[in-house]
Design a protein around this motif. Structure first.
Motif, PDB file in Angstrom:
ATOM      1  N   LYS A  57      51.926  65.670   1.219  1.00 19.42           N
ATOM      2  CA  LYS A  57      51.906  67.123   1.475  1.00 19.42           C
ATOM      3  C   LYS A  57      51.612  67.925   0.215  1.00 19.42           C
ATOM      4  N   TRP A  58      51.698  67.286  -0.963  1.00 18.55           N
ATOM      5  CA  TRP A  58      51.445  67.966  -2.226  1.00 18.55           C
ATOM      6  C   TRP A  58      50.111  67.570  -2.856  1.00 18.55           C
ATOM      7  N   THR A  93      51.618  60.772  -5.387  1.00 22.98           N
ATOM      8  CA  THR A  93      52.111  62.111  -5.094  1.00 22.98           C
ATOM      9  C   THR A  93      52.345  62.184  -3.597  1.00 22.98           C
ATOM     10  N   TYR A 149      49.356  67.921  -9.216  1.00 26.54           N
ATOM     11  CA  TYR A 149      50.509  67.202  -9.763  1.00 26.54           C
ATOM     12  C   TYR A 149      50.108  65.864 -10.383  1.00 26.54           C
ATOM     13  N   LYS A 172      57.764  65.501  -6.865  1.00 27.92           N
ATOM     14  CA  LYS A 172      56.405  65.619  -6.330  1.00 27.92           C
ATOM     15  C   LYS A 172      55.575  64.368  -6.573  1.00 27.92           C
ATOM     16  N   ASN A 222      47.316  69.765  -5.326  1.00 28.55           N
ATOM     17  CA  ASN A 222      48.002  70.802  -6.100  1.00 28.55           C
ATOM     18  C   ASN A 222      48.016  70.514  -7.604  1.00 28.55           C
TER      19      ASN A 222
END
Length: 147
Positions: A68-69, A65, A74, A45, A72
């Protein structure tokens, strides 16, 4: 979720590193001398690279990152991992970034404070104009965090 230290074949993460620093020759200046961390959560990720800049200071050279993540958590989880990893080894972590409001908010949300500005950094050091959110990056904004 798992965060791994990567010691070999760091270039395998180049596609992700290029999202945060889009010129490979600039990444080559710090990748091998830096510590690379990769965050996995049902697949890769996020990654980051940290270098030693002095006895007391380390620098976050790259954190990225997959798009698309984004949103979130991360990137923040990876930052908190490296804060703990380097606490006691260094007193301060610095990071340089473009003058982009959303990126500055991300770092400030994670405890960094604006330190100084390097005029024309992106113009003087990159072989092409760099843009974020339609705005050309000119100056490097440095932020710091006490570990």
């Amino acid at each position: 979720m798992e965060i791994k230290s990567i010691y070999e074949n760091k270039k395998q993460f180049l596609d992700l590193l290029l999202l945060a620093d889009e010129q490979e020759s600039m990444i080559d200046k710090y990748l091998e001398r830096g510590d690379l961390f990769a965050l996995y959560d049902n697949g890769l990720k996020s990654v980051c690279v940290v270098t030693q800049e002095s006895e007391d200071v380390c620098e976050l050279k790259n954190i990225a990152t997959y798009e698309k993540w984004h949103g979130n958590g991360y990137g923040s989880k990876l930052l908190h991992h490296i804060f703990l990893h380097y606490k006691g080894k260094y007193t301060t972590m610095v990071v340089g970034t473009g003058d982009s409001p959303w990126i500055l908010r991300f770092y400030e949300k994670n405890g960094f404070r604006i330190s100084h500005r390097v005029k024309n950094f992106f113009i003087d050091n990159y072989d092409h104009p760099m843009f974020d959110g339609g705005i050309q990056l000119v100056d490097m904004i440095y932020l710091s965090k006490v570990l």
